[in-house]
Design a protein around this motif. Structure first.
Motif, mmCIF file in Angstrom:
data_model
loop_
_atom_site.group_PDB
_atom_site.id
_atom_site.type_symbol
_atom_site.label_atom_id
_atom_site.label_comp_id
_atom_site.label_asym_id
_atom_site.label_seq_id
_atom_site.Cartn_x
_atom_site.Cartn_y
_atom_site.Cartn_z
ATOM 1 N N UNK A 54 1.040 -0.985 0.032
ATOM 2 C CA UNK A 54 -0.042 0.008 0.120
ATOM 3 C C UNK A 54 0.870 1.137 0.091
ATOM 4 N N UNK A 55 2.094 1.192 0.826
ATOM 5 C CA UNK A 55 2.895 2.554 0.835
ATOM 6 C C UNK A 55 3.323 2.654 -0.435
ATOM 7 N N UNK A 56 4.007 1.700 -0.898
ATOM 8 C CA UNK A 56 4.574 1.726 -2.373
ATOM 9 C C UNK A 56 3.507 2.141 -3.375
ATOM 10 N N UNK A 57 2.335 1.789 -3.527
ATOM 11 C CA UNK A 57 1.567 2.027 -4.252
ATOM 12 C C UNK A 57 1.224 3.588 -4.137
ATOM 13 N N UNK A 58 0.854 3.976 -3.271
ATOM 14 C CA UNK A 58 0.591 5.339 -2.847
ATOM 15 C C UNK A 58 1.776 6.404 -3.144
ATOM 16 N N UNK A 59 2.814 5.811 -2.870
ATOM 17 C CA UNK A 59 3.864 6.685 -3.032
ATOM 18 C C UNK A 59 4.047 6.858 -4.648
ATOM 19 N N UNK A 60 3.785 5.767 -5.430
ATOM 20 C CA UNK A 60 4.036 5.755 -6.722
ATOM 21 C C UNK A 60 3.037 6.697 -7.439
ATOM 22 N N UNK A 61 1.753 6.743 -6.851
ATOM 23 C CA UNK A 61 0.623 7.441 -7.186
ATOM 24 C C UNK A 61 1.061 9.090 -6.994
ATOM 25 N N UNK A 62 1.627 9.292 -5.896
ATOM 26 C CA UNK A 62 2.436 10.566 -5.366
ATOM 27 C C UNK A 62 3.233 10.863 -6.770
ATOM 28 N N UNK A 63 4.238 10.053 -7.148
ATOM 29 C CA UNK A 63 5.397 10.589 -8.073
ATOM 30 C C UNK A 63 4.553 10.576 -9.459
ATOM 31 N N UNK A 64 3.474 9.960 -9.763
ATOM 32 C CA UNK A 64 2.606 10.150 -11.058
ATOM 33 C C UNK A 64 2.077 11.487 -11.201
ATOM 34 N N UNK A 65 1.586 11.889 -9.965
ATOM 35 C CA UNK A 65 0.963 13.258 -9.985
ATOM 36 C C UNK A 65 2.010 14.187 -10.228
ATOM 37 N N UNK A 66 3.244 14.169 -9.430
ATOM 38 C CA UNK A 66 4.204 15.117 -9.726
ATOM 39 C C UNK A 66 4.600 15.151 -11.110
ATOM 40 N N UNK A 67 4.697 13.768 -11.700
ATOM 41 C CA UNK A 67 5.130 13.763 -13.149
ATOM 42 C C UNK A 67 4.130 14.436 -14.094
ATOM 43 N N UNK A 68 2.908 14.272 -13.618
ATOM 44 C CA UNK A 68 1.827 15.122 -14.552
ATOM 45 C C UNK A 68 1.978 16.530 -14.314
ATOM 46 N N UNK A 69 2.446 17.191 -13.275
ATOM 47 C CA UNK A 69 2.597 18.411 -13.096
ATOM 48 C C UNK A 69 3.671 18.842 -13.824
ATOM 49 N N UNK A 70 4.861 18.148 -13.678
ATOM 50 C CA UNK A 70 5.942 18.596 -14.265
ATOM 51 C C UNK A 70 5.959 18.555 -15.882
ATOM 52 N N UNK A 71 5.083 17.730 -16.622
ATOM 53 C CA UNK A 71 5.205 17.696 -17.919
ATOM 54 C C UNK A 71 3.761 17.802 -18.382
ATOM 55 N N UNK A 72 3.788 19.245 -19.135
ATOM 56 C CA UNK A 72 2.380 19.659 -19.636
ATOM 57 C C UNK A 72 1.875 18.754 -20.653
ATOM 58 N N UNK A 73 2.601 17.808 -21.266
ATOM 59 C CA UNK A 73 2.005 17.210 -22.343
ATOM 60 C C UNK A 73 0.999 16.168 -21.784
ATOM 61 N N UNK A 74 1.373 15.880 -20.487
ATOM 62 C CA UNK A 74 0.192 14.901 -19.800
ATOM 63 C C UNK A 74 -0.851 15.618 -19.068
ATOM 64 N N UNK A 75 -0.400 16.821 -18.790
ATOM 65 C CA UNK A 75 -1.677 17.828 -18.124
ATOM 66 C C UNK A 75 -2.593 18.151 -19.072
ATOM 67 N N UNK A 76 -2.114 18.746 -20.165
ATOM 68 C CA UNK A 76 -3.059 19.238 -21.301
ATOM 69 C C UNK A 76 -2.980 18.360 -22.631
ATOM 70 N N UNK A 77 -2.731 17.374 -22.957
ATOM 71 C CA UNK A 77 -2.895 16.729 -24.345
ATOM 72 C C UNK A 77 -3.279 17.325 -25.240
ATOM 73 N N UNK A 78 -3.390 16.970 -26.318
ATOM 74 C CA UNK A 78 -4.070 17.518 -27.621
ATOM 75 C C UNK A 78 -3.196 18.542 -28.160
ATOM 76 N N UNK A 79 -3.615 18.716 -29.528
ATOM 77 C CA UNK A 79 -3.038 19.742 -30.384
ATOM 78 C C UNK A 79 -3.844 20.837 -31.048
ATOM 79 N N UNK A 80 -3.419 21.880 -31.162
ATOM 80 C CA UNK A 80 -4.069 23.052 -31.619
ATOM 81 C C UNK A 80 -3.899 23.264 -33.049
#
Lengths: 336, 299, 332, 333
Positions: D305-331
């Motif tokens: 559970x700890x590993x899974x939760x920390x991993x989720x945290x890492x994933x969210x951080x990743x999402x914040x750092x990489x706009x390609x994940x946050x906002x997908x799509x092409x204009x």
């Protein structure tokens, strides 16, 4: 248009002098000499075209003007002199900090891959802000954004583009955004490294026209690099042709297209298909491209040259002036 | 006969001389390779030269290194070097067996997911994701505990299998990604047009491009197998095999002599045997791309 | 002239893309395309990147199954849908239709040598009885595409070959099974300008010798003109064919507004002519997204002639002066 | 947003799978585990069969003759309600024992992970900038050695040399037990003093993996056009290293976060046992030698559970750092 401009150019109008530039790369099989003892002058206010096929060293040469060389490459010798307040400074002997301040402020560059020229994790806006802040720290963000928006508008882009991330734009939009970024510090000289290659034909045409307009309005000096001779025919005043690290011919655009002197230039012009030229006039370039790691002796074009004679394999011809500012490096011609 | 010799010469040059020549550019990988070969040779030949005598001889306990006992003796007066040499086979067999099983499962699963695509891929990817998140070593402890109680004999092969359960997913993910990218290459389209079969495409087009990953993962799975195997034994969580380096560490801890310093070699010798082996494998894994990459082959 | 070898009837291709965030998007890469290529004939398919021309090529090769419409191939005296062939017939079709791809550096596996990539087709179709015979055939084919001496190339990898050499190998590989139909997808666009004519001449020569039908896909009108000088050009825009006609007719007198704009934009290697040419009049520079294509005629967002009908109704290809054009505003 | 939800679903599913594995491992696998345990208790502790059976049933929440499916459901609900079974050694609630150890392990691991990650990233980017130099090859060698050294061996050597042979650091416990726990400087410094060697063991054996990963990632980024473009624009080297190279090079490292954390948690069984540090690792180690199955399983579950939760945290951080994940799509196109 300066196309019929036959007046002799004045020595003191030279804004950039490249002298004896040699650039080498360490590759797995040995040492590759990408640029070989090149001399080149760029006059203030002109568009100079630099043409050559892939691997001829044209991009390496252009990047070297800003002292940008890939990590496995190095500038072996030569000078790149840039005119500043009636004096020439050697870009290659600037200190790191001087070089950093010089870049983009005096000379900027539009790279080929607009997609990959933007940092994918920050917005277009931040690219403008970062650039200005590291050169003129007294400007605030609002001012910078205001100027940036105006530039984007000049390139027919919507102001809102500034808030997008690079991946949210199309290729044509990115290329125009990159071009506007190159103007942000009001440089005196812009290097355009295949700025239209990746674009579709209609956008290409538009950007060429736009660059020409901007040039006529501002009198900015430009160095336009491409493998596509047809594009150069439309935009440049003068052209230089490169083959395997050497410049083989320099002349006005009309001299190159209507009166080419070097056998390579002649062959190259005959090998480009066009929608207007009669098909019978087309001829493939003879022979294979030599291995750049083991270039032929003497004139590097001699194994493929139909007019070669003994001297061609023995000594490397130097660029000589045929008059009218037409320069050619070929043993067939004698100094005028 | 001459022909055969020539083939032999070709094979030697192709598979031994050229890779070595390329590897020679990477001193660390070369060091790793030679150390690994040394470990294998010592484990194979060593036991024949140095006999293992495990009868206690209390008069000779905690002897410092000497000509008779190059690494000294343990708490029961037994030669440490002999134990070290005899334990190698156990450790290396477990490591390589685990490496082979891991690589086998990872490659097959990865290729199936990447090549088939669609629903199969979605399901396999989810399984891979889950296995990547489940902490491997704690799972190993649970399985080891269960094995101890369930009556299933703990042999090197069961251990290798259990070790692979927790480590195949990483390779499977890499193989899948690689397969996906190769699958869309133009040369595969040409193969399809030429009517070449799926098996041909998998074995002759995709597999060669995966070799660096496979070889590298083989080394790295061996590294983690050695870690888990010797670690579990060092803590005494699985039955001890005499001479196994983990078992030696376990015994060393249990006796006072190591604390007083008299039997320091008993704890240091197996520790360094493990560390050096791990380092060699990691060095070799880091340099492995060079052996397989044709770009580096043609000088 | 001879009979059509391959025909497309109302072919459409819709891709469903799953983005990595679970969203589904539909892309109409090809929409309602009908065309045919005669035996021993060339059709140049010209369009800009992303217009669906490569997808169309893959459909004709049977590499992609169209979401609707039929691909008919002339086999055993009849036109048959390639997706409902018997196993034996499919094997014949498979041998007949080959591809020369765009990127020379990925036409053979970078991890494999030239010889090991060229032998399998000979063995697969039992053209050669054994490896030794296959080697001889590989040598012949390499000679045919101008790679001499062929033995020099056997054990080389793609990283040690030039783009021109690799493209020759791609041609050799495609013709090794004696095909009848070849799709050349941007076969010279990644090569240097000086090499293009040479490879095109080689391809034309091989085509002549083998009597091949060729679909020549390119974004470069000048190249298309050179290759299909006596044949036809089809112009494609956002998944639709907008104009088909004889090559010189189209170049000299384009009818469709998009073709006109395209021809006006092609750079011309002649400074005097180039500088006299005008910028085509376009309402917008932005190419619409395939995920969200315009209604009616897809070109109406950029076309200076567009009126109400263009927004509402998609034009169909009509015969105008011996040429097929899809535009409401032409020929009335 | 949908991406986060997807990650969340996978996380929950992973935990569910782990619960199921632990349940069925004991109840359905060959050799009938429950009977084995009954036999073990009878022989080891001289209980009668009924006595032993009742003990085992109580320990594992088994109701005899209940359909396995019903047992499974009950087990699931039990877990959700905090009923993780009882420890056999101490007869205390498994969850209670584990939750006592968790903060200590969490402290040890999070500090070690942060420090080794930071060292690794800085070292990696430094090596990438200096690639090909002697310093690079020296640091790469050191990193490979760090990556290769098993943490339990280093822990053991540190313990042997710095706590027993030369008793500079304490050899056991997570703090000086003569000090009253609280927010006193004395207590905190005692905690830090006691945790120094275990942390050192973790950090020295894990910074190398990060450094090597960061090095190759940063070398790849350094070859990207946007870095050269940034240099051409005359940006300050610090800004290029941070915003252009660093940020882009760190992103791929997030994918190995779960694996590395799981690896460190695995190591905690060794490190905490050797240093007699009262965290989850030591609890599991003890449980293992006492064959305290409910505790082993509970520990595994909690770690997962700890590993899974920390991993989720890492994933969210990743999402914040990489706009390609946050906002997908092409204009546009």
């Amino acid at each position: 248009m300066s196309i019929n401009n036959k007046e002799r150019r004045n020595e003191k109008d030279i804004i950039l002098k490249i002298r004896g530039l040699t650039i080498e790369f360490r590759v797995t099989r040995g040492i590759l000499r990408a640029v070989d003892n090149v001399d080149l002058d760029v006059y203030k206010g002109e568009i100079l075209g630099l043409a050559g096929e892939s691997g001829c060293g044209k991009s390496v040469l252009a990047h070297a003007i800003l002292n940008l060389v890939d990590p496995n490459g190095y500038i072996k010798s030569g000078q790149i002199l840039f005119k500043q307040n009636d004096e020439y400074i050697d870009i290659l002997s600037l200190s790191n900090e001087e070089l950093r301040k010089f870049r983009w402020d005096k000379i900027s560059i539009v790279f080929q891959g607009a997609m990959s020229s933007f940092n994918p994790v920050i917005k277009i806006k931040d690219h403008f802000i970062d650039t200005v802040k590291d050169h003129e720290s007294n400007k605030n963000e609002e001012e910078i954004v205001k100027i940036a928006k105006k530039l984007l508008k000049d390139f027919r882009l919507d102001e809102q583009v500034i808030n997008l991330y690079p991946h949210e734009m199309s290729g044509g939009m990115r290329q125009r955004a990159l071009a506007s970024l190159s103007f942000i510090l009001n440089p005196e000289f812009i290097i355009l490294d295949e700025p239209t290659t990746a674009l579709d034909v209609l956008t290409q045409k538009f950007i060429i026209k736009l660059l020409r307009e901007i040039h006529e309005k501002t009198g900015l000096t430009m160095l336009f690099i491409t493998h596509d001779l047809a594009t150069l025919a439309e935009i440049t005043d003068r052209m230089a042709i490169m083959y395997l690290g050497n410049i083989v011919e320099i002349g006005t655009v009309r001299q190159i297209f209507y009166d080419p002197k070097h056998p390579y230039t002649k062959a190259l012009l005959q090998a480009i298909p066009s929608i207007t030229k009669p098909l019978e006039d087309l001829n493939p370039l003879p022979g294979p491209v030599p291995d750049p790691l083991n270039p032929p002796s003497g004139c590097k074009f001699h194994p493929r040259c139909p007019l070669r004679f003994k001297a061609c394999s023995e000594s490397r011809p130097k660029l000589i002036d045929l008059g009218d500012g037409h320069l050619v490096a070929c043993h067939l011609y004698k100094r005028n | 006969m001459v022909d055969r010799l020539r083939t032999l010469e070709k094979i030697l040059s192709e598979h031994i001389y050229i890779p070595l020549k390329i590897l020679a550019k990477d001193k660390r990988a070369l060091f790793g390779l030679f150390m690994l070969i040394a470990y294998i040779l010592i484990s194979l030949i060593g036991p024949m030269i140095i006999p293992l005598d495990l009868t206690p001889n209390l008069e000779e306990k905690y002897l410092p290194p000497s000509w008779k006992h190059p690494l000294g003796t343990d708490f029961a007066g037994r030669d440490i070097l002999a134990q070290l040499v005899h334990g190698g086979r156990d450790v290396l067999t477990a490591a390589f067996a685990a490496g082979i099983v891991t690589v086998g499962i990872g490659t097959v699963v990865g290729i199936i997911a990447g090549y088939m695509g669609g629903k199969i891929d979605t399901i396999i990817t989810a399984v891979i994701d889950i296995f990547l998140t489940i902490p491997g070593f704690p799972l190993l402890i649970v399985i080891a505990a269960w094995l101890l109680q369930s009556g299933i004999p703990i042999t090197i092969l069961t251990i290798a299998f259990v070790l692979s359960i927790t480590s195949w997913a990483g390779l499977a993910r890499a193989v899948r990604a690689q397969t996906l990218s190769i699958k869309n290459e133009e040369f595969i389209e040409v193969d399809k047009c030429l009517g070449l079969s799926k098996l041909y495409i998998i074995f002759y087009e995709i597999l060669p491009n995966l070799m660096p990953y496979i070889a590298m993962n083989f080394m790295l799975s061996s590294v983690s197998a050695i870690y888990s195997y010797t670690g579990l034994m060092a803590l005494g969580l699985i039955p001890l095999t005499p001479g196994n380096w983990g078992a030696m560490i376990n015994m060393a801890q249990a006796y006072v002599g190591t604390i007083t310093g008299a039997g320091a070699t008993y704890i240091l010798a197996p520790s360094f045997a493990i560390i050096l082996l791990q380092i060699s494998l990691v060095f070799l894994a880091n340099g492995i791309d060079k052996i397989f990459n044709p770009r580096l082959r043609e000088w | 002239m001879s009979k059509p070898l391959i025909k497309l009837e109302n072919v459409s291709m819709v891709f469903e893309i799953h983005t990595m965030f679970g969203e589904k998007k539909k892309i109409k890469a090809v929409e309602d395309v009908s065309l045919e290529i005669k035996e021993n004939d060339i059709l140049a398919l010209v369009g800009e990147s992303g217009c669906g021309k490569s997808t169309l090529g893959r459909i004709m090769l049977g590499l992609l199954k169209p979401t609707s419409g039929k691909v008919l191939y002339y086999i055993n005296g009849k036109y048959r849908d390639i997706w409902s062939l018997s196993k034996k017939e499919y094997k014949i079709f498979r041998r007949h239709a080959q591809l020369i791809p765009q990127n020379p550096y990925t036409t053979i596996n970078p991890m494999r040598s030239v010889i090991s990539a060229l032998i399998p087709p000979f063995l697969h179709y039992k053209i050669a009885r054994n490896k030794e015979e296959a080697r001889k055939m590989v040598a012949e084919h390499l000679k045919m595409v101008g790679l001499v001496p062929p033995e020099d190339f056997f054990n080389r990898y793609s990283c040690r070959l030039s783009g021109g050499q690799l493209q020759r190998i791609a041609i050799a590989r495609a013709i090794s099974v004696k095909p009848k139909f070849i799709v050349a997808d941007e076969a010279v666009s990644m090569l240097d300008a000086s090499l293009r004519i040479e490879i095109l001449d080689l391809l034309l020569r091989i085509r002549e010798e083998y009597g091949l039908a060729v679909l020549f896909i390119t974004h470069d009108l000048a190249i298309a003109r050179y290759f299909a000088r006596k044949n036809k050009i089809a112009i494609m825009y956002l998944g639709n064919i907008v104009e088909i006609g004889n090559t010189e007719d189209i170049i000299k007198n384009p009818l469709h507004p998009y073709t006109k704009a395209l021809i006006m934009s092609v750079p011309i290697p002649d400074p005097d002519i180039a500088r006299k040419r005008e910028l085509p009049k376009l309402r917008s520079l932005e190419v619409p997204s395939l995920m969200n294509p315009p209604s009616g005629c897809k070109f109406h967002t950029r076309c200076s002639l567009a009126t109400e009908i263009c927004e509402k109704q998609a034009p169909i290809l009509r015969n105008i002066n011996g040429r097929l054009v899809a535009c409401h505003k032409i020929g009335d | 947003m949908r991406w986060i939800i997807k990650r969340l679903i996978i996380a929950i599913f992973t935990i569910y799978i782990v619960i199921t594995i632990t349940f069925f491992l004991i109840r359905l696998m060959p050799g009938n585990f429950i009977d084995m345990m009954v036999y073990y208790y009878m022989t080891t502790y001289g209980m009668s069969e009924i006595e032993a059976r009742n003990t085992v049933y109580a320990l594992y929440n088994v109701v005899p003759n209940e359909p396995i499916f019903l047992q499974y459901i009950k087990y699931l609900f039990g877990l959700i309600n905090g009923n993780w079974g009882k420890s056999y050694i101490s007869n205390k609630s498994v969850l209670e024992i584990l939750l006592y150890g968790l903060p200590w392990t969490a402290f040890l691991l999070s500090v070690s992970l942060t420090i080794s990650f930071a060292i690794g990233i800085l070292l990696g980017i430094f090596m990438a900038y200096r690639r090909g130099t002697f310093l690079d090859s020296l640091l790469s060698t050191l990193s490979s050695i760090s990556r290769a050294t098993p943490n339990f061996i280093l822990g053991l050597l540190l313990l042997y040399f710095l706590a027993i042979y030369y008793p500079i650091f304490p050899a056991r416990d997570s703090y000086d037990i003569t000090i009253e726990p609280g927010l006193s400087i004395q207590f905190i410094s005692s905690v830090l003093y006691h945790s120094f060697l275990p942390m050192l063991a973790y950090i020295l054996t894990s910074f190398g993996g990060w450094a090597l990963a960061m090095r190759s990632s940063a070398i790849r980024v350094l070859g990207e056009d946007y870095v050269m473009a940034a240099e051409a624009r005359g940006l300050k080297p610090g800004r290029i290293a941070r915003t252009y190279v660093g940020r882009n090079a760190v992103l791929p490292l997030f994918t190995s976060f779960a694996i590395s954390l799981g690896y460190m948690f695995g190591g905690s069984v060794f490190i905490e046992t050797y240093f007699a540090y009262q965290g989850i690792g030591q609890i599991i180690g003890l449980a293992m030698s006492w064959r305290d199955y409910p505790l082993i399983q509970g520990g595994f579950l909690l770690i997962t559970i700890t590993v899974v939760l920390s991993n989720l945290l890492a994933d969210m951080l990743y999402g914040l750092l990489d706009p390609r994940i946050k906002r997908g799509g092409t204009y546009g196109g």
